[in-house]
Design an enzyme around this catalytic site. Structure first.
Site, PDB file in Angstrom:
ATOM      1  N   HIS A 164       0.839  -0.846  -0.148  1.00 44.82           N
ATOM      2  CA  HIS A 164       0.583  -0.381   0.047  1.00 44.82           C
ATOM      3  C   HIS A 164       0.886   0.880  -0.072  1.00 44.82           C
ATOM      4  O   HIS A 164       2.252   1.082   0.104  1.00 44.82           O
ATOM      5  CB  HIS A 164      -0.985   0.233   1.249  1.00 44.82           C
ATOM      6  CG  HIS A 164      -0.212  -0.209   2.883  1.00 44.82           C
ATOM      7  ND1 HIS A 164      -0.446  -1.260   2.946  1.00 44.82           N
ATOM      8  CD2 HIS A 164       0.730   1.375   3.210  1.00 44.82           C
ATOM      9  CE1 HIS A 164       0.477  -0.869   4.614  1.00 44.82           C
ATOM     10  NE2 HIS A 164       0.854   0.008   3.977  1.00 44.82           N
TER      11      HIS A 164
HETATM   12  P1  TYD Z   1      -2.881  -3.542   7.236  1.00 45.46           P
HETATM   13  O1  TYD Z   1      -2.237  -2.644   6.608  1.00 45.46           O
HETATM   14  O2  TYD Z   1      -3.175  -4.931   5.423  1.00 45.46           O
HETATM   15  O3  TYD Z   1      -1.184  -4.426   7.819  1.00 45.46           O
HETATM   16  P2  TYD Z   1       0.128  -4.504   6.769  1.00 45.46           P
HETATM   17  O4  TYD Z   1      -0.366  -3.081   5.876  1.00 45.46           O
HETATM   18  O5  TYD Z   1       0.960  -4.410   7.689  1.00 45.46           O
HETATM   19  O6  TYD Z   1       0.405  -5.840   6.029  1.00 45.46           O
HETATM   20  O7  TYD Z   1      -3.499  -3.807   8.286  1.00 45.46           O
HETATM   21  C1  TYD Z   1      -3.573  -5.358   8.786  1.00 45.46           C
HETATM   22  C2  TYD Z   1      -5.251  -4.635   9.201  1.00 45.46           C
HETATM   23  O8  TYD Z   1      -4.886  -3.909  10.265  1.00 45.46           O
HETATM   24  C3  TYD Z   1      -6.497  -3.851   8.868  1.00 45.46           C
HETATM   25  O9  TYD Z   1      -7.336  -4.368   8.297  1.00 45.46           O
HETATM   26  C4  TYD Z   1      -6.029  -2.471   8.869  1.00 45.46           C
HETATM   27  C5  TYD Z   1      -6.063  -2.742  10.883  1.00 45.46           C
HETATM   28  N1  TYD Z   1      -5.439  -1.742  11.092  1.00 45.46           N
HETATM   29  C6  TYD Z   1      -5.683  -1.029  12.091  1.00 45.46           C
HETATM   30  O10 TYD Z   1      -6.825  -0.780  12.742  1.00 45.46           O
HETATM   31  N2  TYD Z   1      -4.410   0.454  12.540  1.00 45.46           N
HETATM   32  C7  TYD Z   1      -3.377   0.738  12.574  1.00 45.46           C
HETATM   33  O11 TYD Z   1      -3.080   1.371  12.924  1.00 45.46           O
HETATM   34  C8  TYD Z   1      -2.687  -0.658  11.493  1.00 45.46           C
HETATM   35  C9  TYD Z   1      -1.885  -0.042  10.735  1.00 45.46           C
HETATM   36  C10 TYD Z   1      -3.998  -1.737  10.441  1.00 45.46           C
END
Ligand code: TYD
Length: 137
Positions: free
Chosen positions: A52
């Protein structure tokens, strides 16, 4: 935003025979006020994270334990960083696509963020991100 803006930043390290200490002050050791902290842990071997870009949020990534790679991309150029020490980190400004892989066993990725979590801040579709980068040129 260009990849030159993705910078490794050394953190203070107080060496001590009893164990080392590193500290981080928002706006001082990292170039933004810290509003949120989260961490990735228990990452299974071969798993990828990230995938992302963020519209407004700055992040600072540290390998608090173990190691992992961060591949950053800003349009056509990309670069791979290997993080493996707890006394430096990688500053990612907004509008940088990032993928994380090559997690070692027991790796912990600490992330300091300039904003509270908001899904509206995310590009999760790579083509949409590239379109926004083109539109911003
Ligand atoms: P995601 O951004 O997909 O994780 P990464 O980029 O590290 O692989 O986030 C995973 C899940 O966690 C998604 O449903 C959003 C949630 N989330 C939160 O609720 N709060 C946060 O601060 C973060 C970073 C993620």
């Amino acid at each position: 935003m260009s990849l030159q803006s993705c910078q490794l930043i050394d953190l203070p390290k107080i060496s001590d025979p009893r164990g080392n200490l590193t500290f981080i002050e928002g706006g001082h050791h990292v170039p933004f006020p810290i509003k949120r902290v989260f961490y990735l842990y228990d990452v299974p071997g071969g798993a990828d994270r990230g995938g992302h870009a963020l519209r407004r949020c700055h992040q600072f990534l540290i390998a608090i334990s173990g190691s992992f790679d961060v591949v950053v991309e800003a349009g056509s150029e990309s670069r791979r960083f290997h993080l493996n020490r707890s006394y430096y980190g990688l500053h990612l400004p907004p509008m940088i696509w990032r993928e994380m892989d090559n997690f070692s066993s027991g790796a912990v990725c600490l992330v300091l963020a300039s904003e509270c979590y908001s899904e509206d801040d995310y590009f999760r579709d790579h083509d949409q991100f590239l379109s926004a980068v083109e539109a911003g040129k």
